[in-house]
Design a protein around this motif. Structure first.
Motif, short mmCIF file in Angstrom:
data_model
loop_
_atom_site.label_atom_id
_atom_site.label_comp_id
_atom_site.label_asym_id
_atom_site.label_seq_id
_atom_site.Cartn_x
_atom_site.Cartn_y
_atom_site.Cartn_z
N LYS A 84 30.86 53.16 89.71
CA LYS A 84 29.63 52.37 89.69
C LYS A 84 28.41 53.23 89.98
CE LYS A 84 29.99 48.29 91.73
NZ LYS A 84 29.92 47.32 90.63
N GLU A 175 38.24 47.08 91.51
CA GLU A 175 37.12 47.97 91.80
C GLU A 175 37.58 49.39 92.08
OE1 GLU A 175 33.71 46.17 91.14
OE2 GLU A 175 33.64 47.96 92.38
N GLY B 184 21.53 33.61 102.91
CA GLY B 184 22.09 32.85 101.80
C GLY B 184 22.92 33.66 100.84
N VAL B 185 22.88 34.98 100.96
CA VAL B 185 23.62 35.81 100.00
C VAL B 185 24.76 36.52 100.71
CG1 VAL B 185 21.65 36.16 98.49
CG2 VAL B 185 22.08 37.76 100.32
N MET B 197 20.46 49.64 93.72
CA MET B 197 19.05 49.37 93.45
C MET B 197 18.11 50.28 94.21
SD MET B 197 18.94 45.27 93.10
CE MET B 197 17.23 44.92 93.40
N SER C 257 33.09 36.18 97.54
CA SER C 257 32.66 37.35 96.78
C SER C 257 33.54 38.56 97.02
CB SER C 257 31.22 37.71 97.14
OG SER C 257 31.13 37.98 98.52
N VAL C 268 30.73 37.82 91.47
CA VAL C 268 30.37 39.19 91.83
C VAL C 268 31.18 40.19 91.04
CG1 VAL C 268 30.45 40.89 93.67
CG2 VAL C 268 29.54 38.66 94.11
N ALA C 272 28.18 41.11 88.73
CA ALA C 272 27.66 42.29 89.43
C ALA C 272 28.65 43.44 89.38
CB ALA C 272 27.35 41.94 90.88
N GLY C 273 29.76 43.26 88.70
CA GLY C 273 30.73 44.34 88.53
C GLY C 273 30.72 44.81 87.09
N SER C 274 31.51 44.16 86.25
CA SER C 274 31.65 44.62 84.87
C SER C 274 30.34 44.62 84.10
CB SER C 274 32.66 43.74 84.12
OG SER C 274 33.92 43.87 84.70
N LEU C 276 27.24 44.61 85.14
CA LEU C 276 26.30 45.58 85.70
C LEU C 276 26.68 46.99 85.27
CD1 LEU C 276 24.08 46.58 87.53
CD2 LEU C 276 25.55 46.25 89.48
N ASN C 277 27.96 47.31 85.29
CA ASN C 277 28.38 48.65 84.89
C ASN C 277 28.12 48.91 83.43
OD1 ASN C 277 29.35 49.54 87.34
ND2 ASN C 277 31.22 48.37 87.09
N GLN C 278 28.36 47.90 82.58
CA GLN C 278 28.19 48.14 81.15
C GLN C 278 26.71 48.23 80.77
OE1 GLN C 278 30.86 48.75 79.70
NE2 GLN C 278 32.51 47.54 80.57
N ALA C 282 20.59 46.99 86.87
CA ALA C 282 20.89 46.70 88.26
C ALA C 282 20.01 45.59 88.82
CB ALA C 282 20.69 47.97 89.09
N VAL C 283 18.69 45.70 88.61
CA VAL C 283 17.78 44.77 89.27
C VAL C 283 18.00 43.34 88.79
CG1 VAL C 283 15.38 44.23 89.69
CG2 VAL C 283 16.09 46.59 89.53
N ILE C 286 21.67 41.93 89.85
CA ILE C 286 21.83 41.62 91.27
C ILE C 286 20.85 40.53 91.67
CG2 ILE C 286 21.61 42.58 93.57
CD1 ILE C 286 22.87 45.02 92.69
N THR C 289 22.42 37.28 90.64
CA THR C 289 23.55 36.97 91.52
C THR C 289 23.06 36.42 92.85
OG1 THR C 289 24.65 38.87 90.53
CG2 THR C 289 25.68 37.88 92.45
N MET C 290 22.09 37.11 93.44
CA MET C 290 21.57 36.63 94.73
C MET C 290 20.95 35.25 94.58
SD MET C 290 19.81 39.86 96.53
CE MET C 290 20.72 40.89 97.65
N TYR C 293 23.66 32.61 94.54
CA TYR C 293 24.24 32.31 95.86
C TYR C 293 23.26 31.54 96.72
CZ TYR C 293 28.61 34.76 95.43
OH TYR C 293 29.87 35.11 95.06
N LEU C 294 21.99 31.88 96.61
CA LEU C 294 20.98 31.13 97.34
C LEU C 294 21.01 29.67 96.93
CD1 LEU C 294 17.70 33.16 97.68
CD2 LEU C 294 19.09 32.15 99.46
#
Lengths: 337, 340, 317
Positions: A84, A175, B184-185, B197, C257, C268, C272-274, C276-278, C282-283, C286, C289-290, C293-294
């Motif tokens: 990653k 992972e 929350g996260v 990031m 998660s 996640v 945020a795994g596969s 995001l990697n492909q 990033a911004v 993620i 995702t956040m 969850y919120l």
């Protein structure tokens, strides 16, 4: 309170060593050390032993760069990176070169601000299965469940292969590669898929490695090699020609043991290779003994291969595609002149 | 006999429950004790000593230095021991109820000790060899992450708690937003954010090493929970205290620093200690972003070709160690609670 | 400058200015870095083809589906795991919490031991334990345990018949029917057992907060212990139980998660795994995702608040 936090973070930051990367060669020389990004433990390519010393083709390649640039193959700091974060580490300047059995693809060259410098190992993705499954070819894997690592081209290649052959499959993606191997060993999946070199290496981590076999199909082209940042052509040349020096040395039969002696050779190619003649080192920004130090301290391509993954090692991989072009393989280096 | 009757067999249902419970114990405990203690192998240095069933504690014994120090060079491990010894010696007086000058000890631990420890671990000064952070691992790394996270999140948490109580709307809004966001996260998204990031946020060429990024992520995350704990304490302070301080002419910061916070923090010490236990357990998540904490080292050791098949022993050992730490701290927190 | 109101305003303006400046600097750096790497910002990438396979999906998904679809698959898996684990953990938690207070010495000690053991071991370790314990104890597909011939249990999962198909062994694995993969089972088990130990403590505190007079009056009226619990004590205890219980539900959802460690494709690990990697985004990834969850946290909190308001009665508090 706030003042404390600032002081604390500042102290920690100072200690942890933030860095500003200018042209990479200057940075490396100024630091006196090469910062090399490797994997977190792939047998044969980059793996730490119990004392923390790194072994493998990728690790030795970084040592070769250090020998060329700094005169000593020991001046390397190895950083283990997960799939990653490997590109982010190189992009941000945390490492100078990424030597982490990374596949050379157009997306990586064009889309990440990085560039591959050559191929240290011609590889391809394959499958490993238990012999008791009685499967002799990857085309018999219809309906299989395949264990893989996250964040690599492995997932995409496998999906393409099964789709192209009209077969179904399910991917079980972890992972960390330690967990992938453990799950495959526990029988969670029928097959384990990664680059063939990885298959031979991870096979060593299985309980009974003789119960498993690597299937013959290579379902993708995975030319593995180092990567550097774009925009620094001088550094790009240095890393590229480090590899070519090693391949040329093998073509000319110069080994780490004979390098010293071969300096007296009358063959003009060997003389240019070892820096006895020609001012090639200076053109690269290095000393004239750059290639001599590589061969003497680390070895030529064949030596590095044999030492880390060759038939006498537990991995036992044949040269195959990685033999010299003269011997039916693909390793061909432009001449040093 | 009557105790047995009263407590275990007082009614048919109770008797049935007791028998069921005893059966459960019988099925679980003896096989485990057999495996872990009676048939276990402790002597020897290689896997040959572990032939036959039973736990192979030889594996743990041989790899123990790695589990504790990670990849830290053998010759330099004394420095790690020294750093933790100083910590224990300095922190021990804090647990003695009426020891004098606790403020000074606290200040030392918070301000001076991190610098000393940082120099000891990193090296590069006073003739100590430099040890890069990617060689720190094992129990040492777990403790570093937990303690640093704790030390960093306490002041930040206090700041945000005060901010949330503030009468200034802008400050309150920012504090509430941060606290609710972090609470929350999941921690793993914060760690991903930190590791993937943060490098994007920094100008070209500047970089932080991975451990530092993870520490900052954990500190930010934990400070939100700490803020809520401290807020509970602040709310328990009677208004009379604020009014008295105002009557004495103390400004905001002096009121907080001299009157309110000392009382509030004392009330919520059990809450703070519970936060620490949670943080200690959360440090295991750093293995997902590639740092080799205690659990990560045990996982890695389980795939060593010389020691295959002993993953269970490794995990049981890890569980035992974490349990001992967390249980001791929670028992201590209970004694604190009963004391205050 | 000595006017406190003016000082307050100036201070706030300064702080806001600082935060905004910091934010702008980070934003500018990020855009700069992303463009340097040739990565497009924005949400357009969600329409691109994913190209990878997902182990377990509630809605139809294949390699040709988009990243957006992969996101939905991950989200649904998160919600599924969380919902089921919340229900199971509540049940188990109540049982253990009440067992803690049982007059039977052995039972209450066992419950206490359970709580103290489980609470002090990290969840990630417990997830690994259940995953490998589950895997190790189940047979390979060719030696599956068959349940009435229509359902099959092996280490690839529990295969159940669905509306339109019955699982059958075809080649290497079972096809058809509806499958519960071992990753799902291990995750639900670990989350249930871990969260139940916290819920047990919450329940115990709640039940103990109900005055003794209540239980004594109930027994005086002739109710058995079970009836007293069910009709008198627990309903009153709920007032004290519900807020911390909500907290535990939120924790459970966030803890789901950790599935990334054992290959269960929830939000996640898929997004945020596969993804995001492909894509390298990033911004955005993620951030999304956040935000998700919120949103989940806020909805659970809101739901429990409404329930709280309905069950609260104005009584002696």
């Amino acid at each position: 309170m706030g003042r404390f936090t600032i002081a604390f973070v500042a102290a920690f930051v100072a200690l942890a060593g933030t860095g500003w990367a200018g042209p990479t060669l200057d940075a490396v020389k100024g630091r006196g050390q090469l910062s090399c990004g490797v994997s977190q433990g792939v047998p044969g390519f980059s793996q730490p032993d119990e004392k923390g010393a790194w072994h493998g083709i990728d690790a030795d390649f970084c040592r070769a760069i250090a020998a060329a640039v700094l005169g000593s193959a020991d001046k390397v700091k190895f950083t283990g990176l997960s799939a990653k974060e490997r590109f982010t580490a190189l992009q941000s300047g945390e490492i100078d070169v990424l030597s982490r059995n990374t596949t050379w693809t157009v997306t990586r060259d064009a889309g990440l601000g990085l560039i591959s410098t050559g191929v240290t190992y011609y590889d391809g993705q394959g499958f490993m299965v238990r012999k008791s499954l009685n499967v002799k070819s990857a085309k018999e894997l219809n309906g299989a469940q395949v264990c893989m690592n996250a964040g690599t081209s492995t997932e995409l290649n496998a999906a393409d292969f099964f789709r192209a052959n009209n077969m179904q499959f399910k991917s079980v993606v972890f992972e960390k590669s330690d967990e992938t191997v453990a799950a495959y060993d526990a029988g969670r999946c029928d097959a384990y898929s990664t680059d063939q070199s990885g298959l031979y290496g991870e096979r060593l981590k299985l309980k009974n490695k003789d119960e498993h076999m690597v299937l013959p199909e290579i379902i993708s082209k995975e030319p593995l090699g180092p990567m550097v940042r774009q925009g620094d052509d001088q550094w790009f040349n240095i890393v590229r020609w480090t590899l070519y020096a090693m391949i040329n040395a093998e073509e000319l039969s110069v080994t780490s043991a004979t390098a010293e002696e071969q300096k007296k050779s009358t063959n003009p190619e060997i003389q240019r290779l070892l820096g006895v003649e020609g001012k090639i080192g200076g053109q690269l920004g290095l000393s004239d003994a750059w290639s001599y130090e590589i061969v003497r301290q680390v070895g030529n391509y064949g030596e590095v291969f044999e030492k880390n993954v060759g038939p006498k090692t537990p991995l036992g991989i044949a040269r195959g595609l990685n033999a010299l072009w003269k011997n039916g393989g693909l390793q061909y280096a432009p001449p040093i002149r | 006999m009557s105790w047995l009757h009263r407590n275990l067999f007082s009614s048919p249902t109770n008797a049935a429950l007791t028998i069921a419970a005893l059966y459960l114990l019988w099925v679980v405990i003896p096989p485990f004790v057999d495996w872990a203690l009676i048939d276990a192998h402790i002597h020897g240095t290689s896997r040959e000593a572990c032939a036959g069933g039973g736990a192979c504690w030889v594996f743990i014994k041989q790899r123990l230095p790695q589990f504790i120090y990670g990849l830290y060079p053998e010759s330099e491990r004394g420095r790690v021991d020294l750093a933790f010894a100083i910590l224990i010696v300095a922190a021990a007086p804090l647990f003695v109820p009426r020891f004098p000058a606790k403020r000074w000890i606290g200040a030392f631990l918070f301000l001076v000790y991190p610098v000393i420890a940082g120099f000891l671990f990193t090296g590069g000064v006073l003739g100590y060899r430099e040890v890069p952070t990617n060689q720190w691992g094992g129990l040492m790394l777990t403790l570093i992450v937990a303690l640093t996270g704790m030390a960093g999140s306490l002041p930040l948490g206090i700041l945000f708690a005060l901010g949330r109580q503030s009468e200034l709307p802008a400050i309150r809004a920012i504090s509430v937003a941060f606290i609710e966001l972090m609470r929350g996260v999941p921690l793993i998204t914060v760690l991903f954010m930190a590791s993937v990031m943060f490098p994007l946020f920094l100008p070209e060429g500047m970089n932080f090493n991975k451990l530092l990024r993870a520490l900052i992520g954990i500190m930010l995350f934990s400070s939100a929970y700490m803020a809520e704990v401290v807020r509970g304490g602040l709310q328990a302070i009677p208004r009379g205290q604020y009014e008295a301080a105002a009557a004495l002419g103390l400004g905001y910061w002096r009121t907080m620093g001299l009157v309110v916070l000392p009382q509030a923090l004392r009330i919520v010490i059990p809450g703070i200690v519970n936060s620490f236990i949670a943080l200690f357990k959360d440090t295991t998540l750093v293995l997902i972003i590639g740092l080799f904490d205690f659990l990560g080292m045990i996982q890695a050791a389980a795939t060593d070709p010389n020691w295959l098949g002993f993953a269970t022993e490794g995990y049981v050992f890890a569980a035992a160690v974490y349990w001992v730490f967390c249980f001791s701290i929670s028992r201590y927190s209970q004694t604190l609670e009963s004391r205050t | 400058m000595s006017d406190p109101r003016l000082r307050a305003i100036v201070f706030q303006v300064l702080v806001i200015g600082l935060v905004v400046a910091l934010g702008a600097m980070l934003f500018a750096n990020t855009l700069d870095n992303l463009s340097r790497r040739g990565i497009q910002t924005g949400f357009g990438f969600l329409g691109n083809q994913a190209g990878f396979n997902i182990l377990s999906h509630l809605i139809p998904y294949s390699e040709t589906s988009s990243y957006g679809r992969a996101f939905l698959v991950g989200l649904l898996n998160t919600l599924l795991v969380s919902a089921i684990a919340i229900v199971l953990a509540t049940i188990l938690g109540f049982v253990i919490g009440i067992a803690r207070l049982a007059p039977n010495w052995l039972v209450s000690r066992l419950a206490a031991a359970y709580v103290e053991t489980i609470r002090n071991i990290p969840l990630l370790l417990q997830i690994f334990f259940w995953y490998f314990a589950v895997l190790r104890s189940l047979p390979l597909p060719r030696q599956s345990i068959s349940i009435f011939g229509v359902a099959f249990l092996n280490n690839r999962g529990l295969y159940l018949p669905s509306f339109d198909s019955v699982p059958h062994l075809a080649g290497l694995n079972f096809q058809g029917g509806f499958v519960l993969v071992p990753e799902f089972v291990a995750l639900v088990t670990a989350l249930t057992i871990y969260t139940a130990s916290y819920i047990a403590e919450v329940v115990r505190a709640g039940v103990q907060s109900v005055g003794r007079g209540q239980s004594e009056a109930a027994y005086a009226l002739g109710l058995t212990r079970g009836q007293a619990l069910r009709l008198v004590i627990v309903p009153q205890a709920l007032r004290v139980i519900v807020p911390p219980l909500t907290n535990q539900y939120l924790n459970l959802t966030k803890n789901s998660s950790l599935a990334a460690a054992i290959a269960y494709p929830e939000l996640v690990s898929v997004f945020a795994g596969s993804v995001l990697n492909q894509t390298g985004q990033a911004v955005t990834v993620i951030g999304i995702t956040m935000a998700v969850y919120l949103a989940i946290s806020l909805s659970i909190a809101l739901g429990m608040n409404l329930y709280n308001r309905r069950t609260v009665f104005v009584g002696r508090s």
